[in-house]
Scaffold this motif. Structure first.
Motif, short mmCIF file in Angstrom:
data_model
loop_
_atom_site.label_atom_id
_atom_site.label_comp_id
_atom_site.label_asym_id
_atom_site.label_seq_id
_atom_site.Cartn_x
_atom_site.Cartn_y
_atom_site.Cartn_z
N ALA A 1 0.82 -1.20 0.00
CA ALA A 1 0.00 0.00 0.00
C ALA A 1 0.86 1.25 0.00
O ALA A 1 0.47 2.27 -0.58
CB ALA A 1 -0.93 -0.01 1.21
N SER A 2 2.02 1.20 0.64
CA SER A 2 2.88 2.39 0.68
C SER A 2 3.35 2.79 -0.71
O SER A 2 3.35 3.97 -1.06
CB SER A 2 4.07 2.16 1.60
N MET A 3 3.72 1.81 -1.53
CA MET A 3 4.12 2.12 -2.90
C MET A 3 2.92 2.58 -3.72
O MET A 3 3.02 3.53 -4.52
CB MET A 3 4.77 0.91 -3.54
N ALA A 4 1.78 1.94 -3.54
CA ALA A 4 0.57 2.37 -4.26
C ALA A 4 0.15 3.77 -3.85
O ALA A 4 -0.33 4.55 -4.67
CB ALA A 4 -0.56 1.37 -4.01
N ASP A 5 0.36 4.11 -2.56
CA ASP A 5 0.07 5.47 -2.10
C ASP A 5 0.95 6.49 -2.81
O ASP A 5 0.47 7.55 -3.26
CB ASP A 5 0.30 5.58 -0.59
N GLN A 6 2.23 6.20 -2.90
CA GLN A 6 3.16 7.12 -3.58
C GLN A 6 2.71 7.35 -5.03
O GLN A 6 2.72 8.48 -5.52
CB GLN A 6 4.57 6.56 -3.58
N LEU A 7 2.33 6.28 -5.68
CA LEU A 7 1.92 6.37 -7.07
C LEU A 7 0.63 7.19 -7.20
O LEU A 7 0.51 8.05 -8.09
CB LEU A 7 1.71 4.97 -7.63
N THR A 8 -0.32 6.97 -6.30
CA THR A 8 -1.58 7.72 -6.34
C THR A 8 -1.35 9.21 -6.13
O THR A 8 -1.94 10.05 -6.82
CB THR A 8 -2.55 7.17 -5.27
N VAL A 9 -0.49 9.54 -5.19
CA VAL A 9 -0.18 10.95 -4.94
C VAL A 9 0.43 11.60 -6.18
O VAL A 9 0.04 12.72 -6.56
CB VAL A 9 0.78 11.08 -3.73
N GLU A 10 1.35 10.93 -6.83
CA GLU A 10 1.99 11.50 -8.02
C GLU A 10 0.97 11.70 -9.13
O GLU A 10 0.94 12.76 -9.78
CB GLU A 10 3.13 10.60 -8.51
N VAL A 11 0.13 10.71 -9.37
CA VAL A 11 -0.85 10.80 -10.46
C VAL A 11 -1.85 11.91 -10.19
O VAL A 11 -2.14 12.75 -11.07
CB VAL A 11 -1.58 9.44 -10.63
N GLU A 12 -2.39 11.96 -8.99
CA GLU A 12 -3.44 12.94 -8.70
C GLU A 12 -2.88 14.36 -8.57
O GLU A 12 -3.52 15.32 -9.00
CB GLU A 12 -4.20 12.52 -7.45
N SER A 13 -1.70 14.51 -7.99
CA SER A 13 -1.14 15.85 -7.85
C SER A 13 -0.76 16.44 -9.20
O SER A 13 -0.78 17.67 -9.38
CB SER A 13 0.08 15.82 -6.92
#
Length: 304
Positions: free
Chosen positions: A99-111
């Protein structure tokens, strides 16, 4: 000219599904290929008139979006790299193994306001989306699913996949089941998992509205036991959930449709990276439960 895609990966799924769908799509242009085996990358690129790249960053400079067909741990790192370069993402499931890696990816995509799609195959058949849309407005008490595959039988090309051997049905088939259950039952809050014969994982999920899901998952079933079925139950009674009628290439074509629609201005897709992240969080909690023998809480997405 359509959206310029780079393909990351040269394995069976990349060559049999991603590449032909990208090459045939009127709104996409396959312009570059990268793989961990440069010779395979050159062969795939040559077949489709694309440019083979030995350096991922060089490919990223030439494209608008990437389609990734690689093991989840490799995919996550490269998807993060692509997002930081401002490239739209067409990902495979699961998007990551934590989840930590998926969180990083989500933040990058949405930001960065990037388009993203996670290719949960069944979710790109019209009858599945229609069923889920209709089911969302009804009261369901739970779901029951059995996803049994036999990938280690002679001749099955997926049996040699190291990550599938290591992670098994929970991570390979679990995303398919959750992609159909979560839109209807709502976010999963707690999970419990138990190991059974033939490397089967029996997963129980408790959802925000009180519904409970029950999923049996294995990639090592006896051939006679192979099945892919799911049912919902609740106030409307029992309903069989459709699991998709499209072949993988046409389903991936629909995924390209939905990514390119986002690129040209449509709103975020229900199968975007945020949803992919939620699926990973459930699988991670299930893995913890298998190890601890306890019910585990699903890690919420930070800051949302």
């Amino acid at each position: 000219m359509g959206v310029r895609f780079g393909l990351l990966g040269t394995g069976l799924w990349a060559t049999e599904t991603h590449a032909p769908a990208l090459a045939a799509h009127p709104g996409a242009e396959l312009v570059g290929v990268w793989g961990r085996d440069p010779e395979k990358a050159a062969a795939v690129a040559g077949h489709y008139g694309a440019q083979a790249h030995e350096d991922v960053d060089a490919l990223l400079k030439e494209v608008d979006a990437v389609a990734i067909a690689l093991p989840p741990d490799v995919q996550a790192e490269l998807a993060l790299r692509a997002a930081r370069a401002g490239r739209h993402l067409l990902l495979d499931k699961p998007v990551a193994l934590s989840a930590s890696m998926a969180d990083q990816l989500t933040v990058e995509v949405e930001s960065r306001e990037l388009a993203s799609i996670v290719f949960f195959t069944a979710r790109f058949s019209e009858e599945v989306e229609r069923f889920l849309t209709e089911a969302e407005g009804q009261r369901w008490h739970g779901a029951r699913a059995h996803l049994y595959a036999s990938i280690f039988e002679p001749g099955n090309p997926y049996g040699a996949s190291p990550w599938r051997r290591n992670k098994g049905g929970l991570w390979d088939l679990g995303p398919h089941a959750l992609a159909l259950a979560l839109p209807v039952l709502g976010p999963a809050r707690r999970v419990s998992a138990m190991a059974g014969p033939r490397e089967t994982v029996h997963l129980m999920t408790e959802h925000a509205g009180g519904a409970v899901g029950s999923f049996a998952l294995t990639v090592n079933a006896p051939p006679a036991a192979r099945t892919f079925e799911m049912q919902l139950h609740g106030d409307p009674g029992w309903r069989q959930v459709p699991t998709g009628s499209r072949d993988p290439v046409s389903a991936f074509g629909a995924a390209i449709d939905r990514l390119t629609a986002q690129v040209t201005g449509e709103k975020a897709d229900p199968c975007g990276v945020r949803f992919g992240r939620d699926v990973v969080a459930v699988l991670e909690a299930a893995e913890w439960s298998l190890s601890s023998g306890r019910t585990e809480r699903v890690t919420p997405a930070p800051g949302w």
